[in-house]
Design an enzyme around this catalytic site. Structure first.
Site, PDB file in Angstrom:
ATOM      1  N   ASN A  11       0.821  -1.212   0.000  1.00 10.72           N
ATOM      2  CA  ASN A  11       0.000   0.000   0.000  1.00 10.72           C
ATOM      3  C   ASN A  11       0.853   1.260   0.000  1.00 10.72           C
ATOM      4  O   ASN A  11       0.391   2.317  -0.426  1.00 10.72           O
ATOM      5  CB  ASN A  11      -0.915   0.002   1.234  1.00 10.72           C
ATOM      6  CG  ASN A  11      -2.011  -1.038   1.130  1.00 10.72           C
ATOM      7  OD1 ASN A  11      -2.787  -1.046   0.183  1.00 10.72           O
ATOM      8  ND2 ASN A  11      -2.081  -1.929   2.109  1.00 10.72           N
ATOM      9  N   GLY A  96      -4.897 -11.419   0.955  1.00  7.00           N
ATOM     10  CA  GLY A  96      -3.782 -10.640   0.426  1.00  7.00           C
ATOM     11  C   GLY A  96      -2.628 -11.542   0.043  1.00  7.00           C
ATOM     12  O   GLY A  96      -2.218 -12.396   0.851  1.00  7.00           O
ATOM     13  N   ASP A  98       0.454 -10.987  -0.101  1.00  5.92           N
ATOM     14  CA  ASP A  98       1.595 -10.843   0.798  1.00  5.92           C
ATOM     15  C   ASP A  98       1.465 -11.767   2.004  1.00  5.92           C
ATOM     16  O   ASP A  98       2.447 -12.359   2.463  1.00  5.92           O
ATOM     17  CB  ASP A  98       1.741  -9.384   1.249  1.00  5.92           C
ATOM     18  CG  ASP A  98       0.471  -8.819   1.873  1.00  5.92           C
ATOM     19  OD1 ASP A  98      -0.626  -9.328   1.591  1.00  5.92           O
ATOM     20  OD2 ASP A  98       0.582  -7.843   2.654  1.00  5.92           O
ATOM     21  N   ARG A  99       0.242 -11.933   2.502  1.00  2.15           N
ATOM     22  CA  ARG A  99       0.022 -12.829   3.638  1.00  2.15           C
ATOM     23  C   ARG A  99       0.320 -14.274   3.241  1.00  2.15           C
ATOM     24  O   ARG A  99       0.896 -15.039   4.016  1.00  2.15           O
ATOM     25  CB  ARG A  99      -1.414 -12.699   4.148  1.00  2.15           C
ATOM     26  CG  ARG A  99      -1.763 -11.310   4.657  1.00  2.15           C
ATOM     27  CD  ARG A  99      -3.219 -11.236   5.101  1.00  2.15           C
ATOM     28  NE  ARG A  99      -3.437 -12.030   6.322  1.00  2.15           N
ATOM     29  CZ  ARG A  99      -4.643 -12.352   6.767  1.00  2.15           C
ATOM     30  NH1 ARG A  99      -5.736 -11.981   6.091  1.00  2.15           N
ATOM     31  NH2 ARG A  99      -4.773 -13.051   7.891  1.00  2.15           N
TER      32      ARG A  99
END
Length: 247
Positions: A11, A96, A98-99
């Site tokens: 983000n 997400g 990234d998770r």
């Protein structure tokens, strides 16, 4: 020799890393306006054969088009991408990427542990993967900047406070009181959640990562391992899982 390019669009920042034979050789933060120039520079220098893109912004069409022109083997990481773990998250389409990368790395690096990955960035994400190789989920709460901004925007008189400044338990003016409340409040939250996991799960391991993690390394009471490169490692693992290097 295997050379991989891993890109994470968060983000706040775009980050990229180069792995050579699964060893991290270079990582960098790339301003959006010079993304093409910097990625071309990495390609010219390291000659990566394949690439992976993780993004939480949802605005990736131009970036994907550019990368597809550069790489025959490009993995765009999504919640339902093939990964070397079991994903029990009930809404993978909203997970997400990234998770997903973080918990993949946590399991591969610590397969005999129940791992909780705490990533502190725009949000704090708590990501739990059992040693059964199964990702269960976790929690999401506001990060540093969101908390500071909320105090300013949803009150009449509280100022917008920069996180870089004096942070001590007992604030001595409005600015330091806000910083104390946010920083030590987040630290108490993290310690409390870790304690609940430790009580419930044996062979427990907590990993701290994310861009704002350094603010908390010396403020947590819990035993926790810090790994600033965990996301890169997860992306590299998932890329190799989907596009194995030919023998």
């Amino acid at each position: 020799m295997s050379v991989n390019l891993c890109i994470d669009c968060g983000n706040t920042n775009i980050k990229a890393a180069i792995f050579v034979d699964n060893s991290l050789k270079k990582s960098m933060i790339i301003p959006d306006e010079i993304f093409v120039k910097e990625i071309n520079g990495l390609i010219d220098q390291f000659k990566p054969q394949k690439a992976i893109l993780s993004s939480v912004t949802g605005e990736n069409d131009a970036m994907i088009k550019f990368l597809k022109e550069k790489f025959k083997d490009l993995v765009v990481l999504e919640g339902n991408t093939n990964v070397p773990i079991n994903n029990a998250y009930s809404s993978p389409e909203t997970l997400g990427p990234d998770r997903l990368a973080l918990i993949t790395a946590a399991y591969i690096l610590n397969p005999d542990k129940n791992n909780l990955v705490i990533s502190i960035g725009s949000c704090i994400t708590y990501n739990f993967i059992q040693k059964t190789k199964t990702f269960r989920g976790g929690a999401i709460s506001p990060g540093l900047y969101i908390r500071l901004r909320s105090l300013h925007e949803f009150t009449g008189m509280l100022p917008m406070v920069d996180i870089d400044g004096d942070a001590q338990l007992v604030g001595y003016d409005t600015e330091t009181c806000i910083r104390s409340g946010v920083v030590f409040g987040m630290a108490a939250e993290i310690d409390g959640i870790i304690a609940q996991y430790e009580e419930k799960y044996p062979d427990f391991n907590a990993i701290l990562t994310g861009g704002d993690a350094p603010y908390f390394a010396d403020k947590l009471k819990s035993k926790i391992f810090a790994d600033p490169d965990l996301l890169y490692k997860g992306l590299n693992i998932i890329l190799n899982h989907n596009v194995p290097f030919p023998l």
